[in-house]
Design an enzyme around this catalytic site. Sequence first.
Site, mmCIF file in Angstrom:
data_model
loop_
_atom_site.group_PDB
_atom_site.id
_atom_site.type_symbol
_atom_site.label_atom_id
_atom_site.label_comp_id
_atom_site.label_asym_id
_atom_site.label_seq_id
_atom_site.Cartn_x
_atom_site.Cartn_y
_atom_site.Cartn_z
ATOM 1 C CB CYS A 1 -0.917 0.075 1.171
ATOM 2 S SG CYS A 1 -0.148 -0.186 2.771
ATOM 3 C CB ALA A 2 0.683 4.570 0.912
#
Lengths: 464, 464
Positions: free
Chosen positions: A422-423
């Site tokens: 994800c981030a």
Amino acid sequence: MTTVVDSRPALVEQWVATELGNSSYVVVDRNSGDAAVIDPLCDVDRYLAAARASGWRVAASLDTHVHNDFVSGGPTLRAATGCVFAVPDSSGIAGVDRTLRGGDELAVGSMSLRAIHSPGHTPEHLSYLLVDADGTPLALFSGGALMVGTMARPDLLGPSWTYALSRMGRETLQQLLTLPDALSVLPTHGGGSFCGSATSNARVTTVGAERRDNPLAQARDLAHFLAIHAKQGRYPAYYARMAPINRAAEPGAATVTTSQLSVAAFDDAVAGGAIAVDCRAYADFDAAHVPGSLNVPGDGPFSAWVGWVVDIGTPVALVAASEPAAEEATRQLRRIGFHDLRGWLDAHDWIADGRATATVVRCTMGDLAERILDGEHVTVIDVRQENEWAQGHLPGAVHALAPDLPGIAARLDRREPVAVHCATGYRSALGVSMLLREGIDDVWHVSEGVEAWSALGYPLVTSA
Amino acid sequence: MTTVVDSRPALVEQWVATELGNSSYVVVDRNSGDAAVIDPLCDVDRYLAAARASGWRVAASLDTHVHNDFVSGGPTLRAATGCVFAVPDSSGIAGVDRTLRGGDELAVGSMSLRAIHSPGHTPEHLSYLLVDADGTPLALFSGGALMVGTMARPDLLGPSWTYALSRMGRETLQQLLTLPDALSVLPTHGGGSFCGSATSNARVTTVGAERRDNPLAQARDLAHFLAIHAKQGRYPAYYARMAPINRAAEPGAATVTTSQLSVAAFDDAVAGGAIAVDCRAYADFDAAHVPGSLNVPGDGPFSAWVGWVVDIGTPVALVAASEPAAEEATRQLRRIGFHDLRGWLDAHDWIADGRATATVVRCTMGDLAERILDGEHVTVIDVRQENEWAQGHLPGAVHALAPDLPGIAARLDRREPVAVHCATGYRSALGVSMLLREGIDDVWHVSEGVEAWSALGYPLVTSA
């Protein structure tokens, strides 16, 4: 808890639930000690303890709208204190003492809360203007009608409502922005709430600041307003369960409690259908976890993600690193309507008991890049929201939010690694644990975001 | 059918199937009359008729790779003519006469087809270099290894293959581009094929043109190659059915035939489980159609969309405006493996018979904008591919390709209109008919694209 208005006799305290991105407010008339709570969560013990400590009498509980993101504490507060439970007219909420329309007032000691019909986030939505005995406005409790830099999303009733609510919302915004520039605006929804797309972490604002800075206030017509406002990310699945619960408005327990489970009792709970949810940091989960458990770390929007992938009617057995962590996780799940919480297991007990643990392969973007550029087989899954994906993602990656992974698991190549990112590593932790539950063994947890790919000199691709 | 090489003794004819975006080739040695067919479709009657008319002998049928987008005509051609059926080594195709590796040659009269192992689109992929008796190269049949401006996609075997095939593909490209600049390149996949992302409608090219203009040839390393090549749209669901069929390699009928159905026979077919597929223009469908029928207009990638939403094993009853249209639709469905085609109904007969028809509300973007900006309830569904959506879409629209509509139909608000648009009205026609089949009555067919929204002065939103 922060004091956000302090002008005799008015005192307003803001209670932030960061996991929801929401604020509740306690409004006190210090002359009389009368207090009202606006948009309370259901773990009302906290408000009651504060009132007791300060000698306040909880006279009223008000909801700004039918909440889609948490269970209102109004019914429980009413049951615990006998306070007036007031809600917007035509909200369909049962068991209330007052339904308010625009212009109606509800006294808080010598002050009043004056309802302003402010549809946009929902059709029945009210904002409450706190006025003193002279009618001077002291603060606006704006719910979702005016947030810092935005207003709450128009699509929670379904996409067919988006345009109607946006049109109403634009008129609401124009109306609210005629209030005095210096007036404090105290929104319920704020940064981190899936009910809006706040880009600011500020939780209070003023009418003047919003008139000046809120992009929605600048939109020159409805079409341009829509271009900003009708662009929203996906939101947790449990939202669909909240409005019926808030309309039924049954009081619940005022206090959140949880009990520690022995390893045997935890086994029994899982054997009895409970899903194991591990709220530890993903570093701990990746190192050793109970096989089959989900990982939703407590240091983030814990309840949102649990409620996105587990139905609130499902029994849950928590795995935690400490009692405070277990209590906080329990509190958060209670707030969104989980009602079959079986207690918590100390992860150390599982390990001390010599029980089998599972691990997760952690890797960096550099590790993943090496495998990709060596031309090895690997499936890369990006679990971020669409706007993040669209801005730039790894070439060849599959886009699927964590809740969608069970739906695509059957199509994934199980002979080769599946790397999830994800981030920051938070949402991917959930994604990883969901794939493990689907029987995919070789899952890599990439704990970096796409900027780490870029930093290696490799180009990202956009969706356009 | 176009002559693309004409240099004695070589003659090469290109047979384009526009609905697939593909070309087959007939290679003839005019001295001997020996001919080979490369990547034939299964309706081989056309090649046989041409050979008969010109006095050619079909000596060989070659596949460049295991096709994922159509049923190879090789087995049927072999059964009809006794020709050699030659395929790449390790393709796993049954019942072949020769398996070829890189460097192997297969004679076509005095000429030869020399296999070049060219993995990238698939691992076993061969290109065939046509050389004359002196070994002079005359043309390259590049399959999917080199397309006009691109190469065929690396992800049809699943996303875990993307990087491995891209790496091989880059090496293949570098190798093929060492061939002489002037050499004709004759690809199988071209513009309109879901096997690649060709932006050109040209169906022939040269090595020199590709070395100069193909963006993949410019990529300075694999990471940059991936940033171009590993970005692909979604492809039809029937693709997953093709490789097993092509490996089993059963011969089929050489000729496509269809029979006209009376209204009663059509009723019987549908009662017997056939799905009604209307291949008329959407204007005709919208005006009056058989209730429950799908609309996939014949003037587009008909088979791709039918095969995306109907399993190839499902019986199909066509609705058409004329016998030639029904025959063409039948031919296209046969090419992708539909084998239970029950015949066709003339739409005029249905109407002349006084049978009930259904209609579709057609509207312009202006009509839709009016409803939106009036703040009326409406669900807007955009059925385009992700890259089109990402570049700009209507605010508040729902993004779902037509094949995904049954999956979201239960969540749509049936009390209010559902408006469907794509770029031209073609894909939305299918989407509209699918929603009608889901029992959603108030469906609007928006026959314009997002540029019509922009032209009204209203902003689009991007995904980023």
